[in-house]
Design an enzyme around this catalytic site. Sequence first.
Site, PDB file in Angstrom:
ATOM      1  N   HIS A   1     -51.635 -81.585 -50.257  1.00 48.30           N
ATOM      2  CA  HIS A   1     -51.304 -80.687 -49.145  1.00 48.30           C
ATOM      3  C   HIS A   1     -50.430 -79.511 -49.607  1.00 48.30           C
ATOM      4  CE1 HIS A   1     -47.081 -81.933 -48.948  1.00 48.30           C
ATOM      5  NE2 HIS A   1     -47.518 -83.167 -49.178  1.00 48.30           N
TER       6      HIS A   1
ATOM      7  N   GLU B   1     -49.069 -90.630 -47.384  1.00 49.53           N
ATOM      8  CA  GLU B   1     -48.164 -90.647 -48.525  1.00 49.53           C
ATOM      9  C   GLU B   1     -47.570 -92.038 -48.742  1.00 49.53           C
ATOM     10  OE1 GLU B   1     -47.386 -89.916 -51.321  1.00 49.53           O
ATOM     11  OE2 GLU B   1     -46.192 -88.062 -51.314  1.00 49.53           O
TER      12      GLU B   1
END
Length: 257
Positions: free
Chosen positions: A11, A89
Amino acid sequence: MLSFGLTIVRHGETQYNKDGLLQGQGIDSPLSETGIQQSEAAGQYLQDVRFTNVFVSDMKRAKQTAEIIVRKNNTCSDLALVIDPLLKERSFGIAEGGRVEDMKKMAEAAGQPIPEYTPPHGETMEQVKVRINTFLKSMFQLMADHHRGKIRWGEETQRAEIDGPLAGFPDDGVLRVPAHALVVSHGAYMRVAVRYFIEDLGCSVPLGSDMIQVFSACSNTGMCRFIVTLKCSSAVLLSDMKCLFVNRIDHIKAKDS
């Protein structure tokens, strides 16, 4: 056999990234202005690369990045994103929201390198690997189901496509593959994934690769690409995996030059 390209993108930057703070799973922050610009640069870089499937973490920063990349793509701007929490994550437990430097000190005190250190209530590397393995099985099955009519991809053609040095183009290695998955995820997750691919799944790397660089942290919107070959019979199984490149940031270099 079915061979397909797999491009994994981290990202774009968030304010937490900029401030050197850990986000993990507990802090679901959006992209910063710089992160939006990075994602647009990544989308511009990949605009003529054909994707057939898109998978993305369920966290804001990853979804925003994926949406920007897909929107700017000339061949797949109408593709639906498959949102998968298995791509989120790594959890950093009590260290989330704190400084990266503080976690480095915690790892040092524990006598461990930071990638292998697990803060209290955090997720171990082995736990992340379980998530990665579960995601891969799901993705492999979906790719086989979606591209069932393309399962005639010969190994000779595959080798001809990826043997030899890469030209350094956005479509390196995927010009002739029948399918191509884009995955947008996170830095620590990707770091564990690359190591898992190579050490556990037997993924090959380009000759002369610097393994320190291969296993290093990926920059925001950095890209990794692999060619995955599946054996599709009564069950869908991984037959072969080749790494084409890791942590490519040509789009950021071009933006900054």
